[in-house]
Enzyme design. Structure first.
Site, PDB file in Angstrom:
ATOM      1  N   LYS A   1       0.852  -1.192   0.000  1.00  0.00           N
ATOM      2  CA  LYS A   1       0.000   0.000   0.000  1.00  0.00           C
ATOM      3  C   LYS A   1       0.890   1.246   0.000  1.00  0.00           C
ATOM      4  O   LYS A   1       1.915   1.274   0.686  1.00  0.00           O
ATOM      5  CB  LYS A   1      -0.907  -0.022   1.237  1.00  0.00           C
ATOM      6  CG  LYS A   1      -1.960   1.071   1.268  1.00  0.00           C
ATOM      7  CD  LYS A   1      -2.890   0.850   2.455  1.00  0.00           C
ATOM      8  CE  LYS A   1      -3.982   1.910   2.531  1.00  0.00           C
ATOM      9  NZ  LYS A   1      -4.891   1.659   3.669  1.00  0.00           N
TER      10      LYS A   1
ATOM     11  N   SER B   1      -9.786   1.517   2.648  1.00  0.00           N
ATOM     12  CA  SER B   1      -8.922   2.377   1.843  1.00  0.00           C
ATOM     13  C   SER B   1      -7.879   1.583   1.056  1.00  0.00           C
ATOM     14  O   SER B   1      -7.337   2.093   0.078  1.00  0.00           O
ATOM     15  CB  SER B   1      -8.214   3.380   2.744  1.00  0.00           C
ATOM     16  OG  SER B   1      -7.373   2.715   3.665  1.00  0.00           O
TER      17      SER B   1
ATOM     18  N   SER C   1     -10.156  -1.026   6.759  1.00  0.00           N
ATOM     19  CA  SER C   1      -9.519  -0.909   5.444  1.00  0.00           C
ATOM     20  C   SER C   1      -8.803  -2.166   4.976  1.00  0.00           C
ATOM     21  O   SER C   1      -8.265  -2.185   3.877  1.00  0.00           O
ATOM     22  CB  SER C   1      -8.509   0.241   5.447  1.00  0.00           C
ATOM     23  OG  SER C   1      -9.182   1.460   5.555  1.00  0.00           O
TER      24      SER C   1
END
Lengths: 105, 490
Positions: B76, B151, B175
């Protein structure tokens, strides 16, 4: 509870948060943040008398101290750090500085 | 179907059956083929990855014990990688190249993983759909007009699309489990403090945690073993010993007590999701687990508590983006004054997107004089009640089960005009963050339209082993994890 959020409130918060908002954003956030505040109002229904607040769920703190000896340790190289600076003076013999606009008039 | 799992790939590299280079080339080829459709990556690190794979192949003896030898991994884009651009999907960090690695990155590479790129996410991890990325949303591999979740949307999408068998996400309010569920992969959010956050770009420090996306539960156990454990660089990381998580995967759930909060999951859940959830519970019961009704009376308050706590912490954490030390700087508009405060305000106005501004504003408001007790303190008190609900439930059960999300993946743009509607979709995931508990999502079915559905298990603090054991036993009895989206197999 506070009264309805006004656009003056939003301008005041924006100043505290160091963000410039345009008139369209002021109108949008006045409505949206007002709606969010109305939504979270439901928490007032919960009886929290005598309930301690939780700031951290970390429970190992009692057994394992997060302290460490106060010793000098290697840190990032100044040149590596300044490499990301939007504006820096890298010519100084001490290794360079971040450069910022005027601070006092 | 084991060749593209972590266990399968690392095993093949360790025995010399395959090279890290060939595996890396395949991952990069799949990335190239899918990226125009998925937009799962902000930055592709092809040269870096190939160099790293070649280094592993040059010294095979060094990697004979490496649990992730030659395994391609997607990170990420809010995890710092030395020398590799890290943006948190924000314009304000568009050019940021970290001078150091996050601890998880160091640990993954030490275990043999090969970083192929940095994945798209909501800006500063604030969002549930990936639509708040400054670079545009990633897309769901199962339906390109739908969200991959958020997210950590790009990480889940990269995992589901067969690019990287391991992807790394971070989780502040669901997330990891949420995108895992709606992309049809396994996602594990560990206990707060289990994994070091040094080098994670902070959003809400009392909630943030890092965890893996994988195809199988076994792979999640392997990755967690590689990244868990105390780190002197993160004062919130806990000294608790790290058990060998893979040893928990016995395939046996007999006697495991699974709590079902019927009051919470009874309403507002999509019909097909509710049906898949009930079938998953029945499958666990068939295998010998005991289903026990539990109550989490304060769980419905998790969303308002979360949006007060998380925004307050975010307003403080994001104060560091000031246009001085890194990231972008924007000169003030004419008339705003040439001085330092005007530069801060114009930089942040230009650098942050609307959701980040909205949350900073809300967080600043609830912390400001006169409102602190009514909002922030109240939220922290209700947080205590949510924690106590779970403590009480875990006196009677070993894990709590619920659907990961109330609906399957929604369409991109569906909630764009109404942030509150988007927030409400996090109803089942945020309470695990508020309570600091581990949560795991495992695929448990598909809608008639072919969209994945996830089963979420929430466990006791530092009891990831039970979640992994139950989820692995469930997975062994189902074939959901073997389903791949068409984009993964072309």
């Amino acid at each position: 509870m506070p009264a309805q959020l006004t656009s003056d409130d939003v301008v005041r918060i924006a100043a505290l948060a160091n963000v410039t908002l345009d008139p369209r954003e002021i109108a949008l956030f006045t409505r949206q943040i007002g709606e969010l505040l109305a939504y979270v109002e439901q928490l007032q229904q919960v009886d929290t008398a005598g309930v301690p607040p939780t700031a951290s769920v970390r429970r190992g703190a009692a057994g394992a101290s997060a302290d460490r000896p106060d010793e000098v340790r290697p840190s990032l190289e100044i040149a590596d750090t300044l490499a990301n600076a939007p504006d820096a003076d890298r010519s100084q013999m001490e290794g360079g500085f971040f450069r910022v606009p005027r601070v006092i008039g | 179907m084991t060749e593209d799992t972590i266990a399968g790939l690392a095993g093949a590299v360790r025995t010399g059956a395959r090279t890290a280079t060939e595996i890396c080339q395949r991952a990069l080829a799949q990335l190239d083929a899918t990226e125009p459709s998925l937009h799962a990556f902000n930055t592709v690190a092809a040269d870096r990855a190939l160099a790293r794979a070649a280094a592993i192949d040059r010294h095979p003896a060094r990697w004979k014990q490496a649990p992730l030898a030659g395994v391609p991994i997607a990170l990420k884009d809010n995890l710092c990688t030395r020398g590799l651009r890290t943006t948190a999907s924000s314009r304000i960090l568009d050019t940021f190249v970290p001078p150091y690695d996050a601890t998880v990155v160091e640990r993954l590479e030490a275990a043999g993983a090969v970083v192929v790129g940095k994945t798209n996410c909501d800006e500063f991890a604030m969002g549930s759909s990936n639509e708040n990325s400054a670079y545009g949303p990633a897309r769901n591999p199962w339906a390109l007009d739908r969200t991959p979740g958020g997210s950590s949307g790009g990480s889940a999408a990269a995992g589901a699309a067969g690019i990287a068998p391991a992807a790394r996400g971070s989780d502040t309010g669901g997330s990891i489990p949420q995108p895992a569920a709606i992309c049809g992969v396994v996602g594990l959010k560990p206990t707060y403090g289990r994994v070091s956050r040094y080098g994670l770009i902070a959003f809400a420090s009392s909630l943030d945690q890092i965890g893996p996306f994988t195809r199988t539960v076994r792979d999640a156990a392997l990755v967690l073993s590689a990244i868990a454990g105390h780190d002197p660089m993160d004062a919130t990381s806990e000294a608790e010993p790290v058990p060998p998580y893979a040893d928990a995967l016995t395939g046996d759930v007999r006697g495991a007590r699974i709590g079902v909060p019927r009051g919470l999951v009874g309403a507002g859940v999509d019909r097909e999701v509710a049906q898949a959830f009930d079938e998953a519970l029945a499958s666990l019961a068939d295998r010998g687990a005991r289903l026990v009704d539990v109550e989490l009376p304060h769980a419905p308050y998790a969303i308002p508590v979360y949006y007060l706590v998380a925004t307050a912490e975010a307003s403080s954490n994001l104060a560091r983006y000031d246009g001085v030390r890194y990231g972008m700087r924007t000169p003030p508009a004419a008339g705003a004054g040439p001085d330092l405060p005007a530069m801060y305000a114009s930089t942040r106005a230009q650098g942050f997107g609307p959701e980040v501004k909205r949350r900073i504003m809300l967080g600043t408001y609830v912390l400001s004089a006169g409102y602190y007790d009514a909002y922030y303190l109240k939220a922290q008190q209700v947080r205590t009640l949510i924690l106590r609900d779970y403590d009480r439930a875990f006196e009677r059960v070993d894990a709590v089960a619920m659907p990961t999300t109330p609906t399957p993946a929604f369409r991109l743009g569906e909630h764009a005009a109404d942030p509150l509607q988007m927030y409400l979709g996090d109803v089942f995931t945020v309470s695990a963050n508020l309570a600091g508990l581990p949560a795991l999502s495992v695929p448990c079915g598909f809608t008639a339209g072919g969209l994945p559905i996830g089963l979420q298990l929430i466990g006791r603090r530092h009891d990831e082993s039970t979640l992994l054991r139950v989820a692995d036993a469930y997975e062994r009895g189902t074939a959901w994890w073997t389903h791949r989206p068409p984009i993964a197999t072309r």
